[in-house]
Write a protein that holds these residues in place. Sequence first.
Motif, PDB file in Angstrom:
ATOM      1  N   PRO A 418      74.917  54.362  14.573  1.00 21.36           N
ATOM      2  CA  PRO A 418      75.070  53.038  15.200  1.00 21.36           C
ATOM      3  C   PRO A 418      74.801  53.084  16.697  1.00 21.36           C
ATOM      4  O   PRO A 418      75.166  54.051  17.375  1.00 21.36           O
ATOM      5  CB  PRO A 418      76.533  52.679  14.901  1.00 21.36           C
ATOM      6  N   ALA A 419      74.160  52.030  17.190  1.00 20.50           N
ATOM      7  CA  ALA A 419      73.777  51.977  18.601  1.00 20.50           C
ATOM      8  C   ALA A 419      74.960  52.190  19.553  1.00 20.50           C
ATOM      9  O   ALA A 419      74.820  52.904  20.550  1.00 20.50           O
ATOM     10  CB  ALA A 419      73.078  50.647  18.896  1.00 20.50           C
ATOM     11  N   PRO A 420      76.158  51.599  19.290  1.00 17.43           N
ATOM     12  CA  PRO A 420      77.273  51.837  20.218  1.00 17.43           C
ATOM     13  C   PRO A 420      77.698  53.300  20.272  1.00 17.43           C
ATOM     14  O   PRO A 420      78.127  53.785  21.317  1.00 17.43           O
ATOM     15  CB  PRO A 420      78.389  50.957  19.648  1.00 17.43           C
ATOM     16  N   VAL A 421      77.590  54.012  19.161  1.00 12.42           N
ATOM     17  CA  VAL A 421      77.952  55.429  19.138  1.00 12.42           C
ATOM     18  C   VAL A 421      76.985  56.232  20.003  1.00 12.42           C
ATOM     19  O   VAL A 421      77.387  57.090  20.796  1.00 12.42           O
ATOM     20  CB  VAL A 421      77.953  55.965  17.690  1.00 12.42           C
ATOM     21  N   ILE A 422      75.690  55.955  19.856  1.00  9.02           N
ATOM     22  CA  ILE A 422      74.681  56.633  20.660  1.00  9.02           C
ATOM     23  C   ILE A 422      74.882  56.318  22.144  1.00  9.02           C
ATOM     24  O   ILE A 422      74.770  57.200  23.001  1.00  9.02           O
ATOM     25  CB  ILE A 422      73.266  56.225  20.208  1.00  9.02           C
ATOM     26  N   ALA A 423      75.182  55.073  22.445  1.00  7.46           N
ATOM     27  CA  ALA A 423      75.392  54.677  23.841  1.00  7.46           C
ATOM     28  C   ALA A 423      76.526  55.471  24.463  1.00  7.46           C
ATOM     29  O   ALA A 423      76.398  55.993  25.581  1.00  7.46           O
ATOM     30  CB  ALA A 423      75.679  53.175  23.918  1.00  7.46           C
ATOM     31  N   GLN A 424      77.637  55.598  23.769  1.00  5.11           N
ATOM     32  CA  GLN A 424      78.801  56.302  24.312  1.00  5.11           C
ATOM     33  C   GLN A 424      78.553  57.794  24.410  1.00  5.11           C
ATOM     34  O   GLN A 424      78.922  58.431  25.402  1.00  5.11           O
ATOM     35  CB  GLN A 424      80.029  56.035  23.442  1.00  5.11           C
ATOM     36  N   ALA A 425      77.907  58.364  23.414  1.00 10.09           N
ATOM     37  CA  ALA A 425      77.721  59.819  23.385  1.00 10.09           C
ATOM     38  C   ALA A 425      76.681  60.294  24.391  1.00 10.09           C
ATOM     39  O   ALA A 425      76.802  61.399  24.934  1.00 10.09           O
ATOM     40  CB  ALA A 425      77.323  60.253  21.977  1.00 10.09           C
TER      41      ALA A 425
END
Length: 451
Positions: A418-425
């Motif tokens: 998911p895009a939010p997971v990639i953004a945070q990581a």
Amino acid sequence: MRTQGRCPGCSHDRLLAGRRTEDQALICTSCAGFSISYACAECGQEGKLHAGRRCTRCTFTRRIGELLDDGTGRIRPELAPLAKLLTSMDNPLTGLAWVSSRHGRSAPAADLLRGLGRADIELSHDAFHHLQPWRAAAHLRELLMQCGVLPLIDKQILLFERWLLEHLDTITDTEQRRLLRQYATWHLMPWLRRRAERGPVSRSTRGELGQQVLRAGDFIAGVQERGLALARLGQDDLNRWIVTHPPRQQQLLKPFLTWAAHAGHMPRLHVAAHRPGQRSPITQHRRIGLLRKLITDDTGELRARVAAILLLLYAQPLGRILRLTIDDIDTTGPDVLLRLGDPPTPVPAPVAELLLALRDQRTNMRTATNRNARWLFPGRRAGQPLTTRTIAPLIRDLGVPTVPGRLAALHQLVLQAPAPVIAQALGFHHTTTQRHHAAAGGTWNRYTGST
């Protein structure tokens, strides 16, 4: 004359300036039967000798003492930290060349150091804004900040301030100069300082602000040439300017128009938003092929290979890659982690080996400039990492297209999670990953961080 080591003849650690006849092995001067001594008359260390039969380090130390002399035969007390930083560099020959005369002319660095020692140059950032040549002055200022003599301020802020002062001096129209100075002082500089609080400012950010000042100046001059008053400018007047200027210049002018309207210098007018076209990513097949070559082919420069791998593997922009520090590499657990976002990202074993090798073999660490730097990619300027201008050509020489390669990596990442997971990581803004997720044709429809 620079080879030091254990002599195979006498087993002493000496300068190895001779060769043994039978096997051409390097040996010390005594075993070689040299009648001349290469021992420094001041410290006794063997090595290359200069005037007075002093070694490079003693010669450089004496030269720094002469340049920073305050007139009493001693180094100016405020400059003692600078003298210590310079004379403790691993490669004093570089420092000696920095302050030595060339072609009968005094070195710019020597003139500046002498001015500091005699207090002809004030120890302040404002004084350094006006010193020439500006490159030598900028480098010396960075050294003074590094050793704590001057307050630490982001390099790009200082370069922008210097450029701004020089640019304003070239403007002959009083009203234009007054407006631009107010715009820079009350809008651009506060924004730039707030930006620096979040991390080092990039060269491109500084360049963008400079372009904003130039476009604002051109706009004001154009208004004056048409006999118009800024305070009574209408939307039709602005539209006539818009149709004769490309979208890029229009967007650069928008911050000035917003500020000028808010400050009461002109009415609130509108410039339509412009979204530049997106470049196409390389194929996933090509991306994987490039990664495989970078990992297995050791003919390229290590720092360029690692930077290119981080770009292709984690979609990191070059500016962010170059601001990684050795503290961002976590080896406390069984796996190597790299701190790009939260939590740190695992690094695959083959890439981890290269990353750790780069950490242990960093370049530009032997002079006073960056000998204590924590940067993973130290630059040649004090306290600064490598610039994108330096690393980008090296990456292109490896066959890696930077922007299309990074886009390919980001598209693949947002398809895998998911895009939010990639953004945070990986340290991206969530809207960035969402936009690229849509561009990649992803099928993640909903995501909430709590599920």
